[in-house]
Design a protein around this motif. Structure first.
Motif, PDB file in Angstrom:
ATOM      1  N   MET A  75       0.850  -1.193   0.000  1.00  0.00           N
ATOM      2  CA  MET A  75       0.000   0.000   0.000  1.00  0.00           C
ATOM      3  C   MET A  75       0.879   1.234   0.000  1.00  0.00           C
ATOM      4  O   MET A  75       1.549   1.528   0.965  1.00  0.00           O
ATOM      5  N   THR A  76       0.907   1.924  -1.150  1.00  0.00           N
ATOM      6  CA  THR A  76       1.694   3.152  -1.205  1.00  0.00           C
ATOM      7  C   THR A  76       0.839   4.381  -1.426  1.00  0.00           C
ATOM      8  O   THR A  76       1.298   5.495  -1.206  1.00  0.00           O
ATOM      9  N   LEU A  77      -0.413   4.176  -1.869  1.00  0.00           N
ATOM     10  CA  LEU A  77      -1.272   5.324  -2.122  1.00  0.00           C
ATOM     11  C   LEU A  77      -2.023   5.724  -0.843  1.00  0.00           C
ATOM     12  O   LEU A  77      -2.616   4.895  -0.169  1.00  0.00           O
ATOM     13  N   VAL A  78      -1.954   7.010  -0.546  1.00  0.00           N
ATOM     14  CA  VAL A  78      -2.557   7.537   0.672  1.00  0.00           C
ATOM     15  C   VAL A  78      -3.599   8.589   0.308  1.00  0.00           C
ATOM     16  O   VAL A  78      -3.281   9.548  -0.406  1.00  0.00           O
ATOM     17  N   PRO A  79      -4.831   8.435   0.785  1.00  0.00           N
ATOM     18  CA  PRO A  79      -5.860   9.431   0.490  1.00  0.00           C
ATOM     19  C   PRO A  79      -5.920  10.509   1.569  1.00  0.00           C
ATOM     20  O   PRO A  79      -5.678  10.250   2.749  1.00  0.00           O
ATOM     21  N   THR A  80      -6.232  11.715   1.140  1.00  0.00           N
ATOM     22  CA  THR A  80      -6.588  12.768   2.088  1.00  0.00           C
ATOM     23  C   THR A  80      -7.874  13.410   1.576  1.00  0.00           C
ATOM     24  O   THR A  80      -8.146  13.408   0.378  1.00  0.00           O
ATOM     25  N   ILE A  81      -8.654  13.946   2.492  1.00  0.00           N
ATOM     26  CA  ILE A  81      -9.936  14.544   2.134  1.00  0.00           C
ATOM     27  C   ILE A  81      -9.798  16.061   2.044  1.00  0.00           C
ATOM     28  O   ILE A  81      -9.269  16.700   2.959  1.00  0.00           O
ATOM     29  N   ASP A  82     -10.266  16.608   0.943  1.00  0.00           N
ATOM     30  CA  ASP A  82     -10.418  18.057   0.825  1.00  0.00           C
ATOM     31  C   ASP A  82     -11.718  18.406   1.553  1.00  0.00           C
ATOM     32  O   ASP A  82     -12.809  18.242   1.020  1.00  0.00           O
ATOM     33  N   GLU A  83     -11.583  18.853   2.790  1.00  0.00           N
ATOM     34  CA  GLU A  83     -12.767  19.044   3.635  1.00  0.00           C
ATOM     35  C   GLU A  83     -13.674  20.157   3.118  1.00  0.00           C
ATOM     36  O   GLU A  83     -14.866  20.179   3.416  1.00  0.00           O
ATOM     37  N   VAL A  84     -13.113  21.085   2.367  1.00  0.00           N
ATOM     38  CA  VAL A  84     -13.934  22.146   1.783  1.00  0.00           C
ATOM     39  C   VAL A  84     -14.754  21.595   0.623  1.00  0.00           C
ATOM     40  O   VAL A  84     -15.923  21.932   0.437  1.00  0.00           O
ATOM     41  N   GLY A  85     -14.126  20.702  -0.142  1.00  0.00           N
ATOM     42  CA  GLY A  85     -14.792  20.146  -1.307  1.00  0.00           C
ATOM     43  C   GLY A  85     -15.760  19.029  -0.994  1.00  0.00           C
ATOM     44  O   GLY A  85     -16.712  18.784  -1.734  1.00  0.00           O
ATOM     45  N   CYS A  86     -15.535  18.330   0.103  1.00  0.00           N
ATOM     46  CA  CYS A  86     -16.363  17.175   0.445  1.00  0.00           C
ATOM     47  C   CYS A  86     -17.794  17.606   0.739  1.00  0.00           C
ATOM     48  O   CYS A  86     -18.034  18.521   1.519  1.00  0.00           O
TER      49      CYS A  86
END
Ligand code: SF4
Length: 69
Positions: free
Chosen positions: A1-12
């Protein structure tokens, strides 16, 4: 597992599609999604591409490069 997600809290927009796609990785916390775990690269990428708001940013942890969007 090398891909890491982050959430754009403004866009979500809290659709929850990412939670449906990968419940071990994403959860809804009020009006925003949050990352609660990790998963296979293809699952992370599929969830990101399925986000109607393009609010999931995927980074390759090995290189630091943004993979999506
Ligand atoms: S699918 Fe996208 S907009 Fe919907 S909850 Fe997940 S990150 Fe937020």
């Amino acid at each position: 597992m090398t891909l890491v997600p982050t959430i754009d809290e403004v866009g979500c927009a809290a659709h929850g599609d990412c939670v449906d796609e990968a419940p071990q990785v994403f959860a809804l916390n009020g009006q925003v999604a949050e990352v609660i775990g990790s998963g296979p690269d293809d699952l992370i990428l599929a969830a990101a591409k399925g986000c109607p708001s393009v609010a999931i940013i995927v980074t390759d942890s090995a290189t630091g490069d943004q993979v999506y969007p």
